[in-house]
Structures are given as structure tokens and as C-alpha cells.
Design a protein around this motif. Structure first.
Motif, PDB file in Angstrom:
ATOM      1  N   LEU C 126      42.516 -22.465 -32.663  1.00 36.63           N
ATOM      2  CA  LEU C 126      41.431 -22.067 -31.763  1.00 36.63           C
ATOM      3  C   LEU C 126      42.012 -21.207 -30.639  1.00 36.63           C
ATOM      4  N   VAL C 127      41.372 -20.071 -30.373  1.00 39.18           N
ATOM      5  CA  VAL C 127      41.827 -19.212 -29.259  1.00 39.18           C
ATOM      6  C   VAL C 127      40.650 -18.958 -28.321  1.00 39.18           C
ATOM      7  N   ASP C 128      40.947 -18.263 -27.249  1.00 37.32           N
ATOM      8  CA  ASP C 128      39.968 -18.015 -26.192  1.00 37.32           C
ATOM      9  C   ASP C 128      38.672 -17.435 -26.759  1.00 37.32           C
ATOM     10  N   GLY C 129      37.524 -18.011 -26.440  1.00 38.01           N
ATOM     11  CA  GLY C 129      36.230 -17.494 -26.852  1.00 38.01           C
ATOM     12  C   GLY C 129      35.721 -18.064 -28.164  1.00 38.01           C
ATOM     13  N   ASP C 130      36.541 -18.887 -28.841  1.00 37.37           N
ATOM     14  CA  ASP C 130      36.126 -19.442 -30.131  1.00 37.37           C
ATOM     15  C   ASP C 130      35.028 -20.486 -29.966  1.00 37.37           C
ATOM     16  N   ARG C 131      34.369 -20.772 -31.126  1.00 37.07           N
ATOM     17  CA  ARG C 131      33.316 -21.764 -31.094  1.00 37.07           C
ATOM     18  C   ARG C 131      33.673 -22.905 -32.016  1.00 37.07           C
ATOM     19  N   ILE C 132      33.467 -24.125 -31.569  1.00 42.91           N
ATOM     20  CA  ILE C 132      33.679 -25.290 -32.435  1.00 42.91           C
ATOM     21  C   ILE C 132      32.341 -25.634 -33.062  1.00 42.91           C
TER      22      ILE C 132
END
Lengths: 261, 270, 157
Positions: C126-132
Motif C-alpha cells: 500500500l502506498v500514499d493515496g491507495d484505497r483499502i
């Protein structure tokens, strides 16, 4: 008394009230509007910081400690009934930061420093020291009023911060050392619920507003004193009564503005 | 009026009232340079008010007061402050600053206005204190001094800046005979030595007459008599003679104006 | 007029005021001096967030790794979207991780529990701006009680 007399009375009181506000405003304006002379003003300010700030410190610290301890004890007894005594930290910290710190400090300050300022200036007026300054071509507003005003405005927020910090440690003392709440959970729950802008900045804003109002009332009451012993004692009482009421009323207003919505 | 010497202060057609209470109505007088002028009158006549009017602390309802040709009540605040550096006032209570010792009190105006180095200020202050005989009390606080000493210390402070004019407000009131004598001597000597113009407001008749060059007597909202002390002693104005001799009743009535005594006691007033 | 003693006491007074301020800021409000660069932002959509609030903690196995920064409502799906900031030192969460809204104790405050997912070479971090995407909404007590009552009733029938 006829109805017209009552209406005239009301009108006269209203005019006197507005005139009083005007005079108080002019006094403050005359004291702080001009560029200060730092070389001459700094020693005066330091002396007043000593009188107004340092000498109020003991009462503020002791009251802060006790209020924090009492708050924790009462809060513990209520919270333990719900099994949520871990929330004692935020309860103590938030009550102190949001309300008790600024308000109680301002009330104590009005009683300790405000009344002393009124009496001191009233005495200076009745012994013609203020007239004497005028005749020496020294503006008493700058020499006497301005340093005391700034000393009050600087001291009260600092005192409120000290009060709050000591109060929280007082709460810690009762909650953790005496009642056995876990120290780690006390602090971590406290820290997660206290917010920098919402709580600490607002605490500072409140106590600065109270500082301006309390110091202003104290100085104005002293400056406008009827120069005899009876006048001074009356003015001192008025300072404490009026500034306490002003603090409580303003506190409601500020709380509504900060936390109302 | 001593026409030979120039007037430092002239008061023209002065009128002043506090609320509905008229204190002065058309008072004119002139105070000559380098002399001791006394203003006398019964208590409650507003003699202190006159000094405050001269010092620009109060503003008259009508009339002018000129100090060395400048209208005190028409000039700006900074000009008024400039004028005040040339005059000083000895208040009835002494008005020493209670939070400073005697030395700092005397040095106060010098430090504020002269810009002199501290060493020179020290010398000046000690000279002034020596002149009033209080050099030994330099480090004492005002509340440690007796009333007479306080007034002498205040006198030293008043002359610290070498003013042209000193206004004395009741300098003899409430003093024992010795300090009264000391003050009389000091006022006379200082005004001669420094070529001061002095205005002494007082109701202590004998002391005033002994030091004044010229005397104005105020009563009933105006000047009722003026002249040299000798002339006043010989004048046949009954009001003046009552004041100088201190008779309890006379043209200046013993009773404050009131309604008829008999009627009031019998409850016959409406 | 101003003696050395007074100067020292006034200096101490100002210092203790400053000390009280610092204690409140760092010890009580726990203000993070770390700048925004040491954090990254993740998003997650829930069907119900219950009592979750801004500044609620994000925990992995009980360890606080970040905090809720903002809660908004998605305009199209009309579902709550939670924006959270995670400390950069915890940047090893695979995309398969899941989020649930949990409650500390029966009546305690609610927090986000992040459960790291499985990891193999195909799956990125997961990196900056990702969605779970894998999210479990808050358990709402009233719903639970309602379900319980319903099941009891149906058994009785």
C-alpha cells in the motif's frame, strides 16, 4: 415618582454607562496606542510582571494542584461506577484546559492582582501622585497604566497554563498514585483525546481575553476612583465583582463560539 | 501691582465651575517674575483649583491663562508638556512616589527629561537634597519620613529640574511650628537663590504675609483684595480684616447659607 | 528600582509559563512534531462507521500506526469514506490487508483495526493515496440486539 422620572432615570443611567465605556476605552487607548519607549518602559514592565505575575504564582499553583486533585477524586468516584475509570485522564485534562484553567485563574487573578492594582492606582490618585506626574510632564497613562496593562495581559495566560499543567499532575497524583489507575492508560487516553487546536489554543485565547478584561477593569476602577479611603475600598470591591461577572459571562460566550457548534 | 517687573503668568477674566457649583467668576490677576506671590482665601474657595488651572490640568469655562505669553489652554498636549517642564508644583500631600526612595523621587524628573548621565544626576540630586537638609535621608522610603520631611523632599523634587515657576499648594497646612518655620525659610531662600517665581496658595495668614512680595485675597468667587503685605494689613476692607485677624464671624458668615433656624426647628418649612 | 532579584524572579516566572506551555503541548496534547512527509494517506469505504471519529487511532495488533484524518460521505455511493494518515515507518502493508472498526471494551471508544493480508510477489504494498477495499463496518449494538431478538423469536416459533 412619576413615569417620566423613571424614564429619565433609565436614560441617565444608560448615558452614564455609555460614557463610562467611552472613558475606559479612551484610557486604554491613551495607554497603549502610542509607540512604547523600550529603554524606559522595560524596567517598568519587569517590575509590574513581578508584582502582577510572580506574586500571584503561589496562589495559582496551589489552587491548581488542589482543583486537579479534587476533580480527579470526584471524577473517579463517578467513572468507577461505569467501569470507565481509565477515562479519568481526559476528564480532568479537558475540564481544566477548556474551562477551569482559564476561568478559575482569571477569578483568582481578579481577586489577587486586580484588586491590588485598583487599590494601588486609587491610592496614587488620592495622594496626587498621578497629578504630580502630569505636572512633571510625564504622562501617567504611559508611566502607570501601560506597564500594568501589559503585565496583566502577559501574566494571566501564563498563569492559566501553569494552573492547568499543575492541575493535570494533581489529577495524575490522585488517579494513578492513590486510586491505582494504570499510569500508561491514564496518559495515553488523555493524549488521544486532547487536541492542540481545539483545546490548548482555545485555552490560550480564553485566558488572553480574560486577561485584557480583568486588567482593564482593575486599572479603570483605580483611575476613576473617588480620591478618598471610602472611594478606594468601594472601587476595589467593584473591581472584583465586575471582573468576575465579566469573566463568567464572556466564558459562556466564548465557549458557545468555540464548542457550541 | 508691581509694574516694574514683568508678569510671568497672567490670568484674565477666568471663570470655572464644577457641575452647578461656580468656583470662579471673572478672576484676573498677574504673577510677576522672580517674586513670591501669595494667593490667600478661606478653605473651600478653590485655591488648589487655581493652581491646577495654571498647570493646565483643568480647563476653564471662560477666560485665558498665559504662561510667559503662551495660552496654557490653547496649546497642544506636547506644547503643554514643554511648558510643564518649566514649572513644577508642590502638592499639599507631597505626592512623593511611594514605591521609590527619596533619592529616586528627586531623580525621577531628571531621568525622564534631562538625558544627563547617571553620575551627574547623582550630583544634582544630592545638591538638591542638601539644600532642603535631607541628604542623610536619601535612601529612606517616603513612608518612613515625617510629614514635614516629606514636604521638604517633595520640594527638592520640585526644584530638581530648575524650573522658572514653582506652585506651592498649602505648603504650611498641618505642619508643626518648627517645620513650618523651616518651610517658610526654604521657600524664601530658594526663590531668592534660584530667582524662582513662586506662587504660594495658603490660608496660613501670618506665614504667608511674612514671605510674600505680593498678595491676592480670593473670596466669594473673585479677587477681593490685592497688594503688598504691608498695604493689606492697613487696608480697611472688613472682609479682608476678618480673614487676616481670624475673627469667627463677620462679613464672611459663620453659617453656611440655610433656611431660617427657628422655622426649621419647629418644622414650619414647606 | 528594578533589583537583580526581581529580574531573576520575573525571568523564572516567564520560564515556568513556557515550561507549562510545552508540557501541555507535548505531554498532554501529544502534538506530533514530525512533518507531513513522514506520513502517508490511505482511504477506505465503509457501509457504517458507527462511533468512529476524527483522530481515532489506527491500530495493528494493538499498536497505533496512524490516525483518522477525515471522514466524508461519498457523493455517489452515499457511503462514508475514511481518510487516515499512517506513519511512514509502517509502510509494509500488502494490498490485501483489511480494515475493521473495533471497539475497545464494551463501551469504550472505537478505532480502526488494520489486519495485514497475505503477501506474495504479485501483490504490491500500500502506498500514499491507495484505497483499502476489504473493510468490515462497525458493529452497531442496536442491530445486534435486533438480530438476537429476531433469532430467539424464530426459534420459539
Amino acid at each position: 415618582m412619576s413615569l417620566i422620572d423613571h424614564i429619565a432615570n433609565l436614560g441617565r443611567n444608560a448615558i452614564a454607562l455609555v460614557a463610562g465605556f467611552g472613558r475606559a476605552g479612551l484610557m486604554l487607548w491613551g495607554a497603549i496606542a502610542r509607540v512604547p519607549n523600550l529603554a524606559k518602559g522595560t524596567p517598568l514592565l519587569i517590575r509590574q510582571l513581578y508584582v502582577v505575575g510572580v506574586q500571584s504564582m503561589v496562589i495559582i499553583l496551589v489552587s491548581g494542584l488542589f482543583i486537579g486533585m479534587v476533580l480527579a477524586l470526584q471524577g473517579y468516584n463517578i467513572l468507577v461506577g461505569f467501569g470507565t475509570e481509565d477515562s479519568l485522564g481526559p476528564m480532568v485534562a479537558l475540564s481544566l484546559l477548556r474551562e477551569l484553567g482559564p476561568v478559575v485563574t482569571a477569578l483568582l487573578f481578579a481577586g489577587r492582582a486586580g484588586s491590588a492594582l485598583t487599590a494601588e492606582i486609587g491610592l496614587m490618585k488620592s495622594t496626587e501622585q498621578l497629578s504630580s506626574l502630569e505636572m512633571m510632564a510625564v504622562d501617567p497613562l504611559r508611566q502607570i497604566i501601560a506597564p500594568r496593562f501589559w503585565a496583566g495581559v502577559i501574566s494571566l495566560p501564563l498563569l492559566a497554563l501553569m494552573f492547568t499543567a499543575v492541575g493535570i499532575y494533581g489529577g495524575h497524583l490522585v488517579g494513578v498514585e492513590w486510586k491505582g489507575i494504570d499510569s500508561g492508560s491514564f496518559w495515553s487516553i488523555l493524549q488521544s483525546s486532547v487536541e492542540w487546536r481545539q483545546d490548548i489554543v482555545n485555552c490560550l485565547i480564553k485566558s488572553t481575553v480574560f486577561a485584557v478584561v480583568v486588567t482593564w477593569i482593575a486599572l479603570y476602577r483605580g483611575y476613576q476612583v473617588i480620591p478618598n479611603p471610602e472611594g478606594i475600598s468601594k472601587a476595589t470591591t467593584q473591581t472584583v465583582v465586575q471582573s468576575s461577572l465579566a469573566v463568567l459571562a464572556l466564558d459562556f460566550l466564548l465557549t458557545a463560539m468555540m464548542f457550541g457548534s | 501691582m508691581t509694574t516694574s517687573s514683568q508678569a510671568l503668568i497672567t490670568v484674565q477674566n477666568l471663570a470655572f465651575s464644577r457641575g452647578n457649583h461656580v468656583i470662579y467668576d471673572d478672576v484676573s490677576l498677574s504673577i510677576p517674575k522672580g517674586q513670591v506671590t501669595a494667593i490667600m482665601g478661606p478653605s473651600g474657595i478653590g485655591k488648589t483649583t487655581l493652581l491646577k488651572l495654571i498647570g493646565g490640568q483643568l480647563t476653564p469655562d471662560a477666560g485665558q491663562i498665559h504662561f510667559d505669553g503662551v495660552d496654557v489652554h490653547q496649546c497642544s498636549r506636547s506644547d503643554l508638556f514643554k511648558l510643564r517642564k518649566r514649572m513644577s508644583m508642590l502638592f499639599q500631600s507631597g505626592a512623593l512616589f511611594t514605591d521609590m526612595n527619596v533619592f529616586d523621587n528627586v531623580a525621577f524628573a531628571l531621568r525622564e527629561h534631562s538625558g544627563l548621565p547617571e553620575q551627574i544626576i547623582r550630583t544634582i540630586v544630592l545638591m538638591k537634597l542638601e539644600a532642603v537638609g535631607l541628604r542623610g535621608a536619601a535612601q529612606m522610603m517616603p513612608n518612613e519620613l515625617s510629614g514635614g520631611m516629606q514636604r521638604r523632599a517633595a520640594l527638592a523634587r520640585a526644584i530638581a529640574l530648575e524650573p522658572e515657576l514653582v506652585l506651592y499648594d498649602e505648603p504650611f497646612a498641618g505642619q508643626d511650628p518648627i517645620s513650618m518655620g523651616v518651610l517658610v525659610k526654604l521657600i524664601r531662600e530658594l526663590s531668592d537663590a534660584l530667582n524662582l517665581t513662586s506662587v504660594v496658595v495658603s490660608h496660613d495668614v501670618q506665614e504667608v504675609l511674612s514671605i510674600a512680595d505680593y498678595v491676592y485675597v480670593l473670596a466669594d468667587k473673585r479677587v477681593v483684595a490685592h497688594g503688598t503685605p504691608q498695604a493689606l494689613r492697613l487696608a480697611d476692607n472688613p472682609q479682608l480684616q476678618q480673614f487676616i485677624s481670624g475673627a469667627p464671624d463677620g462679613p464672611v458668615p459663620f453659617h453656611f447659607p440655610a433656611q431660617d433656624y427657628r422655622k426649621e426647628m419647629l418644622g414650619e418649612l414647606d | 528600582m528594578v533589583t537583580r532579584k526581581i529580574e531573576i524572579l520575573v525571568g523564572l516566572f516567564l520560564l515556568s509559563g513556557l515550561a507549562a506551555f510545552l508540557v501541555l503541548v507535548f505531554n498532554v496534547a501529544n502534538v506530533d512534531v514530525k512533518t507531513g512527509q513522514s506520513q502517508y494517506t490511505l482511504y477506505a469505504k465503509f457501509s457504517n462507521i458507527g462511533g468512529l471519529k476524527v483522530r481515532s487511532p489506527v491500530k495493528v495488533g494493538g499498536v497505533v500506526v496512524g490516525r483518522v484524518k477525515a471522514i466524508t460521505l461519498d457523493e455517489q455511493s452515499l457511503l462514508p469514506v475514511v481518510e487516515m494518515t499512517i506513519d511512514t515507518q509502517y509502510n509494509q502493508f500488502p494490498e490485501t490487508s483489511s480494515l475493521s472498526i473495533l471497539t475497545s471494551g464494551l463501551l469504550g471508544e472505537q478505532f480502526l483495526g488494520l489486519t495485514p493480508g497475505f503477501y506474495d510477489e504479485d501483490i504490491a504494498m500500500l502506498v500514499d493515496g491507495d484505497r483499502i477495499d476489504d473493510t468490515h463496518s462497525a458493529l452497531v449494538l442496536e442491530d445486534l440486539i435486533g438480530q438476537f431478538l429476531y433469532s430467539v423469536k424464530s426459534k420459539d416459533d
